[in-house]
Design a protein around this motif. Structure first.
Motif, PDB file in Angstrom:
ATOM      1  N   LEU A 409       0.834  -1.217   0.000  1.00 35.21           N
ATOM      2  CA  LEU A 409       0.000   0.000   0.000  1.00 35.21           C
ATOM      3  C   LEU A 409       0.860   1.255   0.000  1.00 35.21           C
ATOM      4  N   ARG A 410       2.043   1.173   0.651  1.00 35.42           N
ATOM      5  CA  ARG A 410       2.916   2.341   0.705  1.00 35.42           C
ATOM      6  C   ARG A 410       3.643   2.576  -0.606  1.00 35.42           C
ATOM      7  N   HIS A 411       3.660   1.535  -1.456  1.00 28.22           N
ATOM      8  CA  HIS A 411       4.411   1.618  -2.709  1.00 28.22           C
ATOM      9  C   HIS A 411       3.902   2.769  -3.578  1.00 28.22           C
TER      10      HIS A 411
ATOM     11  N   ASP B  12       8.290  -1.041  17.185  1.00 27.31           N
ATOM     12  CA  ASP B  12       9.603  -0.566  16.742  1.00 27.31           C
ATOM     13  C   ASP B  12       9.757  -0.828  15.250  1.00 27.31           C
ATOM     14  N   TYR B  13      10.409   0.086  14.562  1.00 24.46           N
ATOM     15  CA  TYR B  13      10.813  -0.157  13.178  1.00 24.46           C
ATOM     16  C   TYR B  13      12.324  -0.245  13.151  1.00 24.46           C
ATOM     17  N   HIS B  14      12.831  -1.187  12.445  1.00 29.33           N
ATOM     18  CA  HIS B  14      14.280  -1.310  12.300  1.00 29.33           C
ATOM     19  C   HIS B  14      14.652  -0.919  10.890  1.00 29.33           C
ATOM     20  N   THR B  15      15.483   0.120  10.799  1.00 26.91           N
ATOM     21  CA  THR B  15      16.018   0.436   9.475  1.00 26.91           C
ATOM     22  C   THR B  15      17.533   0.375   9.597  1.00 26.91           C
ATOM     23  N   GLY B  16      18.089  -0.663   9.104  1.00 28.12           N
ATOM     24  CA  GLY B  16      19.525  -0.873   9.233  1.00 28.12           C
ATOM     25  C   GLY B  16      19.875  -1.032  10.701  1.00 28.12           C
ATOM     26  N   THR B  19      16.926   1.750  15.329  1.00 23.30           N
ATOM     27  CA  THR B  19      15.597   1.295  15.691  1.00 23.30           C
ATOM     28  C   THR B  19      14.748   2.523  16.045  1.00 23.30           C
ATOM     29  N   ILE B  20      13.606   2.630  15.392  1.00 20.70           N
ATOM     30  CA  ILE B  20      12.715   3.756  15.697  1.00 20.70           C
ATOM     31  C   ILE B  20      11.533   3.219  16.483  1.00 20.70           C
ATOM     32  N   ARG B  21      11.279   3.815  17.618  1.00 21.24           N
ATOM     33  CA  ARG B  21      10.103   3.410  18.384  1.00 21.24           C
ATOM     34  C   ARG B  21       8.931   4.273  17.926  1.00 21.24           C
ATOM     35  N   ALA B  22       8.096   3.712  17.085  1.00 25.15           N
ATOM     36  CA  ALA B  22       6.993   4.482  16.494  1.00 25.15           C
ATOM     37  C   ALA B  22       5.813   4.585  17.441  1.00 25.15           C
ATOM     38  N   LEU B  23       5.633   3.583  18.307  1.00 28.85           N
ATOM     39  CA  LEU B  23       4.562   3.631  19.301  1.00 28.85           C
ATOM     40  C   LEU B  23       5.171   3.227  20.644  1.00 28.85           C
ATOM     41  N   GLY B  40      -2.682  14.004  15.509  1.00 31.62           N
ATOM     42  CA  GLY B  40      -1.302  14.184  15.930  1.00 31.62           C
ATOM     43  C   GLY B  40      -0.476  14.621  14.753  1.00 31.62           C
ATOM     44  N   PRO B  41       0.684  15.215  15.014  1.00 31.69           N
ATOM     45  CA  PRO B  41       1.531  15.698  13.930  1.00 31.69           C
ATOM     46  C   PRO B  41       2.044  14.544  13.064  1.00 31.69           C
ATOM     47  N   SER B  42       2.576  14.929  11.926  1.00 32.57           N
ATOM     48  CA  SER B  42       3.134  13.926  11.025  1.00 32.57           C
ATOM     49  C   SER B  42       4.232  13.141  11.726  1.00 32.57           C
ATOM     50  N   GLY B  43       4.221  11.836  11.588  1.00 33.02           N
ATOM     51  CA  GLY B  43       5.235  11.006  12.216  1.00 33.02           C
ATOM     52  C   GLY B  43       4.907  10.634  13.645  1.00 33.02           C
ATOM     53  N   SER B  44       3.731  11.018  14.117  1.00 34.00           N
ATOM     54  CA  SER B  44       3.411  10.743  15.517  1.00 34.00           C
ATOM     55  C   SER B  44       2.984   9.296  15.741  1.00 34.00           C
ATOM     56  N   GLY B  45       2.658   8.566  14.676  1.00 35.37           N
ATOM     57  CA  GLY B  45       2.357   7.143  14.850  1.00 35.37           C
ATOM     58  C   GLY B  45       0.921   6.751  14.539  1.00 35.37           C
ATOM     59  N   LYS B  46       0.149   7.647  13.912  1.00 38.33           N
ATOM     60  CA  LYS B  46      -1.268   7.350  13.644  1.00 38.33           C
ATOM     61  C   LYS B  46      -1.419   6.144  12.703  1.00 38.33           C
ATOM     62  N   THR B  47      -0.676   6.193  11.601  1.00 42.56           N
ATOM     63  CA  THR B  47      -0.779   5.099  10.626  1.00 42.56           C
ATOM     64  C   THR B  47      -0.308   3.788  11.243  1.00 42.56           C
ATOM     65  N   THR B  48       0.785   3.884  11.991  1.00 44.14           N
ATOM     66  CA  THR B  48       1.314   2.687  12.643  1.00 44.14           C
ATOM     67  C   THR B  48       0.270   2.045  13.548  1.00 44.14           C
ATOM     68  N   LEU B  49      -0.414   2.877  14.325  1.00 49.85           N
ATOM     69  CA  LEU B  49      -1.406   2.350  15.253  1.00 49.85           C
ATOM     70  C   LEU B  49      -2.602   1.748  14.507  1.00 49.85           C
ATOM     71  N   ASP B 169      -7.513   5.563   7.326  1.00 48.20           N
ATOM     72  CA  ASP B 169      -6.306   6.366   7.541  1.00 48.20           C
ATOM     73  C   ASP B 169      -6.375   7.583   6.620  1.00 48.20           C
ATOM     74  N   GLU B 170      -6.550   8.758   7.237  1.00 49.10           N
ATOM     75  CA  GLU B 170      -6.667  10.010   6.478  1.00 49.10           C
ATOM     76  C   GLU B 170      -7.655   9.895   5.322  1.00 49.10           C
ATOM     77  N   PRO B 171      -8.893   9.546   5.595  1.00 50.50           N
ATOM     78  CA  PRO B 171      -9.844   9.306   4.505  1.00 50.50           C
ATOM     79  C   PRO B 171     -10.191  10.574   3.730  1.00 50.50           C
ATOM     80  N   THR B 202      -6.648  11.896  11.095  1.00 46.34           N
ATOM     81  CA  THR B 202      -6.743  13.100  10.265  1.00 46.34           C
ATOM     82  C   THR B 202      -5.822  14.202  10.771  1.00 46.34           C
ATOM     83  N   HIS B 203      -5.513  15.112   9.865  1.00 46.57           N
ATOM     84  CA  HIS B 203      -4.803  16.335  10.215  1.00 46.57           C
ATOM     85  C   HIS B 203      -5.767  17.506  10.326  1.00 46.57           C
ATOM     86  N   ASP B 204      -6.899  17.318   9.677  1.00 47.40           N
ATOM     87  CA  ASP B 204      -7.816  18.419   9.416  1.00 47.40           C
ATOM     88  C   ASP B 204      -8.611  18.781  10.678  1.00 47.40           C
TER      89      ASP B 204
HETATM   90  N1  LIG Z   1       8.024   1.061   7.464  1.00 42.25           N
HETATM   91  C1  LIG Z   1       8.660   1.911   8.292  1.00 42.25           C
HETATM   92  N2  LIG Z   1       9.989   1.760   8.499  1.00 42.25           N
HETATM   93  C2  LIG Z   1      10.638   2.570   9.325  1.00 42.25           C
HETATM   94  N3  LIG Z   1      10.064   3.561   9.988  1.00 42.25           N
HETATM   95  C3  LIG Z   1       8.758   3.791   9.836  1.00 42.25           C
HETATM   96  C4  LIG Z   1       7.981   2.969   8.987  1.00 42.25           C
HETATM   97  N4  LIG Z   1       6.691   3.395   9.007  1.00 42.25           N
HETATM   98  C5  LIG Z   1       6.680   4.439   9.849  1.00 42.25           C
HETATM   99  N5  LIG Z   1       7.900   4.680  10.356  1.00 42.25           N
HETATM  100  C6  LIG Z   1       8.259   5.678  11.318  1.00 42.25           C
HETATM  101  O1  LIG Z   1       7.383   5.546  12.434  1.00 42.25           O
HETATM  102  C7  LIG Z   1       6.971   6.775  12.866  1.00 42.25           C
HETATM  103  C8  LIG Z   1       5.464   6.899  12.855  1.00 42.25           C
HETATM  104  O2  LIG Z   1       5.058   6.896  11.487  1.00 42.25           O
HETATM  105  P1  LIG Z   1       3.533   6.913  11.048  1.00 42.25           P
HETATM  106  O3  LIG Z   1       3.490   6.666   9.590  1.00 42.25           O
HETATM  107  O4  LIG Z   1       2.769   6.013  11.914  1.00 42.25           O
HETATM  108  O5  LIG Z   1       3.152   8.423  11.348  1.00 42.25           O
HETATM  109  P2  LIG Z   1       1.772   9.199  11.046  1.00 42.25           P
HETATM  110  O6  LIG Z   1       1.322   9.743  12.284  1.00 42.25           O
HETATM  111  O7  LIG Z   1       0.875   8.324  10.288  1.00 42.25           O
HETATM  112  O8  LIG Z   1       2.312  10.352  10.103  1.00 42.25           O
HETATM  113  P3  LIG Z   1       1.539  11.103   8.914  1.00 42.25           P
HETATM  114  O9  LIG Z   1       0.617  12.035   9.553  1.00 42.25           O
HETATM  115  O10 LIG Z   1       2.642  11.797   8.194  1.00 42.25           O
HETATM  116  O11 LIG Z   1       0.909  10.034   8.109  1.00 42.25           O
HETATM  117  C9  LIG Z   1       7.647   7.818  12.005  1.00 42.25           C
HETATM  118  O12 LIG Z   1       8.801   8.286  12.686  1.00 42.25           O
HETATM  119  C10 LIG Z   1       8.016   7.073  10.778  1.00 42.25           C
HETATM  120  O13 LIG Z   1       9.206   7.608  10.231  1.00 42.25           O
END
Ligand SMILES: Nc1ncnc2c1ncn2[C@@H]1O[C@H](COP(=O)(O)OP(=O)(O)OP(=O)(O)O)[C@@H](O)[C@H]1O
Ligand SMILES: [Mg+2]
Lengths: 412, 232
Positions: A409-411, B12-16, B19-23, B40-49, B169-171, B202-204
């Motif tokens: 989906l992210r693609h 947690d997300y692992h990139t190389g 490790t990013i703790r997204a939630l 919440g602001p961009s990157g706050s973890g909404k999509t992840t949750l 997610d952000e419909p 949403t952001h709106d």
């Molecule tokens: N597949 C991934 N790999 C690594 N890090 C990720 C991945 N997906 C999200 N992140 C990181 O996790 C954190 C939360 O991301 P997320 O997409 O949940 O934010 P969001 O609140 O949905 O942001 P936005 O409002 O921009 O959509 C961010 O720091 C993001 O960089």
């Protein structure tokens, strides 16, 4: 299932140009193979027919060892009357055998009282010989299409070379088994056009004349040629005859008879084999074309639809369904190419036959090409193409089915 | 019983090497028929949750239960089956299937995900087409309708399997504000009719106002949980 087909077909229609290009590639391949198969197999059939029907027959039985020294026509390796009788009984009862003809083959001298040359002769029962090798009659270019006692059919080469015509009297001189020489004058009743293959330049006399010349009290037969009702049963008849005849031993305890099909007697069988090998490689090429083109398209299709795959996977479509969705797409593409290919190929074959293309084979000129194709061959070919299409879609389809929905989906 | 319960959920997300703790240590509960928004602001973890709740991803730590099922315990195929029977999805980019008509898009989950007989399918689809007011467009393809209409079709598709929960997610991110508002109103109306739980991010700010329960995320932490007036 219906829905999977609907989605597959619509996706193919969505990229019309690409679908048409790929399908045409398959179509061209199928057409090419079909035309090749049918033309080459008709050529092969005709060639085989020319060889078997003008001289060889389908199967020949000799005394063991005869074929190894067939070129010097050894009279001492002829079958003795009791062996001939036994063979006669077996062949007469066999329902697969349409006709069979015993022959005394011998070498001799032909003289027109001016010149003398050597000639190979077959002493035959004319009716049986004509039934066993039906093209023989058509080879008689001048004179009657029959042969009686006191008559001889001479090959065109000798007729021309010595200026002998039908109605002329010639003398045949031959050495018999004991080494004594005998001669007989015969009337030329016809001239034989030569045929391709061994024995294509032989002359024919009545078997009783042959016996007389060779001073045989009873016919010692060199070979028995036979014609089958169904040429397709060649191998099974050979095996059966070998079984039936294998039990007869000569005084040395070796089998008395040997059975050969035309394939073992004519070098042209190798040409027939070569045509088969070529056909095989051309089919292989078609498979490669189908494999590569379908795989290419399916890899592209999966790549383009990654987000779509992510969507349907997210909403709960099981991996197996996604797999089938793409395999069916490849399958439909294969079917499309095959169907169009078969239709076009059929049309081209029809046109080829309508055009009445002729070709020459050996001494035979103006043979009309009749390209026919066995429906079973078409079915097998179509089946192969479709199966290969499915195989080619497997890898891309599998990849699609294993995609992680979030990543897909992210693609972008 | 709560529809969703989260206990100390971390992701947690692992990139190389990083490790990013997204939630971070989220605990909350969401009741059936709630109308919830994650902000919440961009990157706050909404999509992840939302991905975790939607059974599209697994928590790194903690326990997340949706409709009584611990989603960590499901394998790939079970997750897909669970999503198909319990959750509806609405996407930011609508994600309708381009080769299917409006009607067929709504029908898709009933054939390809569930196995609903034809008569029943037709009833459900016609009812939803009516409810999202897309009956007149039912034979059009997605590229022949507007963004707002697409999202209405997507809502119908998400609801057609009668899920307990719809995630979005952000419909409204790709819609103008008037259309966005209408889409949220439609979701709310469907919640009222079907008692389905809706969770959207949403952001709106205007849209946020429509939520009855508001979760605010910041840097992966759950900042606040507010209940607004008019909630069910
Ligand atoms: N597949 C991934 N790999 C690594 N890090 C990720 C991945 N997906 C999200 N992140 C990181 O996790 C954190 C939360 O991301 P997320 O997409 O949940 O934010 P969001 O609140 O949905 O942001 P936005 O409002 O921009 O959509 C961010 O720091 C993001 O960089
Ligand atoms: Mg997001």
């Amino acid at each position: 299932m219906g829905n999977l087909f609907k989605i597959a077909v619509r996706n193919l229609l969505r990229y019309k140009r690409r679908t048409i290009l790929t399908a045409s590639l398959i179509t061209i391949g199928v057409v090419f193979v079909l035309v090749f198969i049918s033309v080459s197999s008709s050529f092969k059939t005709m060639m085989t027919g020319q060889i078997t029907d003008s001289m060889l027959g389908h199967i020949q039985v000799h005394r063991r060892g005869y074929v190894a020294s067939i070129d010097n026509l050894p009279l001492n390796l002829n079958l003795k009357p009791d062996a001939v009788k036994k063979l006669d009984d077996i062949l007469a009862q066999d329902r697969d055998i349409e006709a069979f003809s015993p022959r005394i083959k011998f070498g001799g001298m032909l003289s027109n009282f001016v010149e003398t040359t050597n000639i190979r002769l077959n002493g035959v029962y004319p009716e049986r010989e004509f039934r066993t090798v039906p093209l023989l009659a058509s080879r008689i270019s001048a004179g009657k299409k029959t042969l009686h006692r006191g008559e001889i059919l001479i090959p065109a080469l000798l007729s021309r070379g010595m200026g002998v015509k039908t109605g002329d009297t010639v003398v045949i001189v031959a050495t018999n088994q004991d080494g004594s020489v005998n001669g007989k004058s015969l009337t030329v009743s016809g001239v034989l056009e030569s045929a391709t293959g061994p024995g294509g330049r032989d002359g024919y006399v009545h078997i009783e004349d042959a016996q007389e010349i060779l001073r045989m009290p009873a016919a010692d037969v060199s070979e028995v040629a036979m014609r089958l009702r169904d040429f397709g049963r060649l191998e099974s008849v050979r095996l059966r005859l070998e079984g039936l005849l294998g039990s007869d031993m000569n005084p040395q305890g070796k089998p008395l008879f040997e059975v050969h099909t035309w394939e073992q007697l004519s070098p042209f069988y190798n040409i027939a084999r070569m045509i088969d090998v070529m056909t095989f490689f051309i089919k292989l090429m078609l498979i490669a074309i189908v494999l590569i083109s379908i795989m290419n398209v399916m890899v592209m299709a999966v790549y383009e639809r990654i987000r779509e795959i992510g969507t349907i996977a997210a909403i709960g479509t099981l991996p197996g369904k996604i797999l089938s969705m793409f395999i069916i797409e490849g399958f439909c593409m294969g079917v499309l190419g095959t169907v169009i290919g078969n239709i076009l190929g059929g049309g081209i074959l029809y046109a080829l036959n309508a055009a009445g293309i002729t070709f020459d084979f050996g001494q035979q000129t103006g043979l009309i090409l009749t390209a026919t194709v066995d429906p079973a061959d078409v079915a097998v070919l179509s089946g192969i193409v479709i199966i290969v299409s499915v195989i080619a879609s497997l890898q891309p389809a599998f990849k699609a089915s294993r995609m992680e929905p979030i990543a897909a989906l992210r693609h972008v | 019983m709560s529809l969703i319960t989260a206990e100390n959920v971390c992701k947690d997300y692992h990139t190389g090497e990083v490790t990013i703790r997204a939630l971070n240590d989220l605990s909350f509960a969401i009741e059936p028929a709630a109308f919830v928004s994650f902000v919440g602001p961009s990157g706050s973890g909404k999509t992840t949750l939302l991905n975790l709740i939607g059974c599209l991803d697994k928590p790194t730590e903690g326990k997340l239960t949706v409709s009584g099922t611990d989603i960590s315990l499901l394998d790939r195929k079970e997750s897909a089956a669970f999503r198909g029977s319990h959750i509806g999805f609405i996407f930011q980019d609508f994600n309708l299937i381009p080769v299917l008509t409006v009607y067929e898009n709504i029908e898709y989950p009933l054939i390809m995900v569930q196995n609903i007989p034809a008569g029943e399918r037709k009833n459900r689809i016609l009812r939803l087409l009516e409810a999202v007011d897309m009956n007149a467009q039912k034979d059009k393809y997605p590229d022949q309708i507007s963004g707002g209409q697409k999202q209405r079709v997507a809502i119908a598709r998400a609801l057609v399997t009668n899920p307990k929960l719809v995630l979005a997610d952000e419909p409204t991110a790709n819609l103008d504000s008037k259309t966005a508002y209408a889409v949220i109103e439609l979701m709310k109306k469907m919640r009222d009719e079907l008692q389905t739980t809706f969770i959207f991010s949403t952001h709106d700010q205007k849209i946020v106002g429509e939520a009855e329960i508001l979760f605010t995320l910041e840097d992966g932490f759950l900042k606040s949980r507010e209940t607004r007036g008019g909630g069910a």
